[in-house]
Design a protein around this motif. Structure first.
Motif, PDB file in Angstrom:
ATOM      1  N   THR A  11       0.985  -1.091  -0.312  1.00 53.45           N
ATOM      2  CA  THR A  11      -0.224  -0.007  -0.571  1.00 53.45           C
ATOM      3  C   THR A  11       0.834   1.204  -0.527  1.00 53.45           C
ATOM      4  O   THR A  11       1.772   1.005   0.582  1.00 53.45           O
ATOM      5  N   PRO A  12       0.277   1.898  -0.695  1.00 52.62           N
ATOM      6  CA  PRO A  12       1.500   3.425  -0.550  1.00 52.62           C
ATOM      7  C   PRO A  12       1.278   4.009   0.732  1.00 52.62           C
ATOM      8  O   PRO A  12       0.062   4.712   1.499  1.00 52.62           O
ATOM      9  N   LYS A  13       2.414   5.194   0.876  1.00 57.47           N
ATOM     10  CA  LYS A  13       2.592   5.519   2.011  1.00 57.47           C
ATOM     11  C   LYS A  13       2.275   7.030   1.967  1.00 57.47           C
ATOM     12  O   LYS A  13       3.179   7.426   0.911  1.00 57.47           O
ATOM     13  N   THR A  14       1.612   7.589   2.577  1.00 54.08           N
ATOM     14  CA  THR A  14       1.604   9.066   2.591  1.00 54.08           C
ATOM     15  C   THR A  14       1.238   9.036   3.753  1.00 54.08           C
ATOM     16  O   THR A  14       0.554   8.596   4.363  1.00 54.08           O
ATOM     17  N   LYS A  15       1.217  10.896   3.965  1.00 55.79           N
ATOM     18  CA  LYS A  15       1.743  11.614   4.593  1.00 55.79           C
ATOM     19  C   LYS A  15       0.450  12.476   3.847  1.00 55.79           C
ATOM     20  O   LYS A  15       1.239  13.895   3.641  1.00 55.79           O
ATOM     21  N   PRO A  16      -0.308  13.632   5.158  1.00 51.38           N
ATOM     22  CA  PRO A  16      -1.197  14.081   4.755  1.00 51.38           C
ATOM     23  C   PRO A  16       0.098  15.794   4.702  1.00 51.38           C
ATOM     24  O   PRO A  16       0.605  15.670   5.564  1.00 51.38           O
ATOM     25  N   LYS A  17      -0.389  16.664   4.114  1.00 46.23           N
ATOM     26  CA  LYS A  17       0.302  17.788   4.577  1.00 46.23           C
ATOM     27  C   LYS A  17      -0.476  18.661   5.487  1.00 46.23           C
ATOM     28  O   LYS A  17      -2.013  18.724   5.577  1.00 46.23           O
ATOM     29  N   MET A  18       0.700  18.943   6.374  1.00 46.57           N
ATOM     30  CA  MET A  18      -0.395  20.038   7.637  1.00 46.57           C
ATOM     31  C   MET A  18      -0.125  20.820   8.047  1.00 46.57           C
ATOM     32  O   MET A  18       0.806  21.858   7.451  1.00 46.57           O
ATOM     33  N   THR A  19      -0.739  21.569   7.945  1.00 48.37           N
ATOM     34  CA  THR A  19      -1.527  23.465   7.958  1.00 48.37           C
ATOM     35  C   THR A  19      -1.579  23.816   8.958  1.00 48.37           C
ATOM     36  O   THR A  19      -2.464  22.894   9.805  1.00 48.37           O
ATOM     37  N   ILE A  37       1.656  26.638   5.462  1.00 49.88           N
ATOM     38  CA  ILE A  37       1.307  25.639   4.924  1.00 49.88           C
ATOM     39  C   ILE A  37       3.185  25.212   4.323  1.00 49.88           C
ATOM     40  O   ILE A  37       3.855  25.697   3.980  1.00 49.88           O
ATOM     41  N   PRO A  38       3.541  23.978   4.818  1.00 50.16           N
ATOM     42  CA  PRO A  38       4.642  23.914   4.919  1.00 50.16           C
ATOM     43  C   PRO A  38       5.667  23.622   3.284  1.00 50.16           C
ATOM     44  O   PRO A  38       4.584  23.258   2.245  1.00 50.16           O
ATOM     45  N   LYS A  39       6.792  23.564   2.583  1.00 51.61           N
ATOM     46  CA  LYS A  39       6.904  23.221   2.210  1.00 51.61           C
ATOM     47  C   LYS A  39       7.191  21.825   1.778  1.00 51.61           C
ATOM     48  O   LYS A  39       7.321  20.984   2.803  1.00 51.61           O
ATOM     49  N   VAL A  40       7.692  21.296   0.073  1.00 50.26           N
ATOM     50  CA  VAL A  40       7.523  19.869   0.052  1.00 50.26           C
ATOM     51  C   VAL A  40       8.936  20.403  -0.064  1.00 50.26           C
ATOM     52  O   VAL A  40       9.877  20.777  -0.261  1.00 50.26           O
ATOM     53  N   ALA A  41       9.105  18.685   0.849  1.00 51.18           N
ATOM     54  CA  ALA A  41      10.922  19.145   0.898  1.00 51.18           C
ATOM     55  C   ALA A  41      11.318  17.926  -0.400  1.00 51.18           C
ATOM     56  O   ALA A  41      11.095  16.701  -1.503  1.00 51.18           O
ATOM     57  N   LYS A  58      23.366  18.544   6.000  1.00 50.70           N
ATOM     58  CA  LYS A  58      22.205  20.173   7.326  1.00 50.70           C
ATOM     59  C   LYS A  58      20.682  19.068   7.033  1.00 50.70           C
ATOM     60  O   LYS A  58      20.172  19.260   5.657  1.00 50.70           O
ATOM     61  N   LYS A  59      20.168  19.114   8.019  1.00 46.72           N
ATOM     62  CA  LYS A  59      19.012  18.809   7.969  1.00 46.72           C
ATOM     63  C   LYS A  59      18.292  19.331   8.329  1.00 46.72           C
ATOM     64  O   LYS A  59      18.455  20.742   8.580  1.00 46.72           O
ATOM     65  N   SER A  60      17.420  19.941   6.486  1.00 45.26           N
ATOM     66  CA  SER A  60      16.520  21.214   6.702  1.00 45.26           C
ATOM     67  C   SER A  60      15.038  20.906   7.607  1.00 45.26           C
ATOM     68  O   SER A  60      14.581  19.380   7.233  1.00 45.26           O
ATOM     69  N   THR A  61      13.857  21.529   7.887  1.00 43.42           N
ATOM     70  CA  THR A  61      12.887  21.210   9.130  1.00 43.42           C
ATOM     71  C   THR A  61      11.878  21.024   7.661  1.00 43.42           C
ATOM     72  O   THR A  61      11.414  22.601   7.227  1.00 43.42           O
ATOM     73  N   VAL A  62      10.701  20.234   8.094  1.00 44.41           N
ATOM     74  CA  VAL A  62       9.615  21.018   7.342  1.00 44.41           C
ATOM     75  C   VAL A  62       8.678  20.662   8.296  1.00 44.41           C
ATOM     76  O   VAL A  62       8.625  19.776   8.886  1.00 44.41           O
ATOM     77  N   GLY A  63       7.174  21.908   8.147  1.00 45.89           N
ATOM     78  CA  GLY A  63       6.448  22.439   8.456  1.00 45.89           C
ATOM     79  C   GLY A  63       6.990  23.283   9.694  1.00 45.89           C
ATOM     80  O   GLY A  63       7.685  24.275   9.467  1.00 45.89           O
ATOM     81  N   THR A  64       5.724  23.291  10.840  1.00 46.51           N
ATOM     82  CA  THR A  64       6.234  24.875  12.128  1.00 46.51           C
ATOM     83  C   THR A  64       6.679  23.738  12.654  1.00 46.51           C
ATOM     84  O   THR A  64       6.324  23.081  13.367  1.00 46.51           O
TER      85      THR A  64
END
Length: 94
Positions: A11-19, A37-41, A58-64
């Motif tokens: 099954t495909p693993k999908t994560k919803p975008k968290m606004t 609105i989170p940026k696309v990694a 360098k690890k980039s953070t995604v989200g708030t």
């Protein structure tokens, strides 16, 4: 499938975008609203050179992250300082 074996289902693993919506209200109305609105990694990672010549990813953070909340609160305090009605008022986090 063969009889007696387990079926393997992929099954495909999908994560919803968290606004994230940050807001500050008062009895007088809305003070400040920020929608994140989170940026696309991206696939590429940033690297930086260390003193010994090696590269470090360098690890980039995604989200708030905490810095976003801090900036929102600082901007809201600046807005509160502009109006006499809010002198001496306090924050409540919900």
């Amino acid at each position: 499938n063969k009889v007696g074996t387990r079926a393997i289902v992929k099954t495909p693993k999908t994560k919803p975008k968290m606004t994230t919506i940050l807001g500050a209200i008062s009895p007088y109305g809305v003070l400040n609203v920020k929608v994140r609105i989170p940026k696309v990694a991206t696939a590429t990672s940033k690297k930086r050179k260390l003193e010994n010549g090696k590269e470090e990813k360098k690890k980039s953070t995604v989200g708030t992250v905490t810095g976003h909340y801090f900036n929102f609160v600082a901007n809201t305090v600046d807005i509160l300082d502009q109006y006499e009605e809010f002198k001496g008022s306090q924050f409540t986090k919900m």
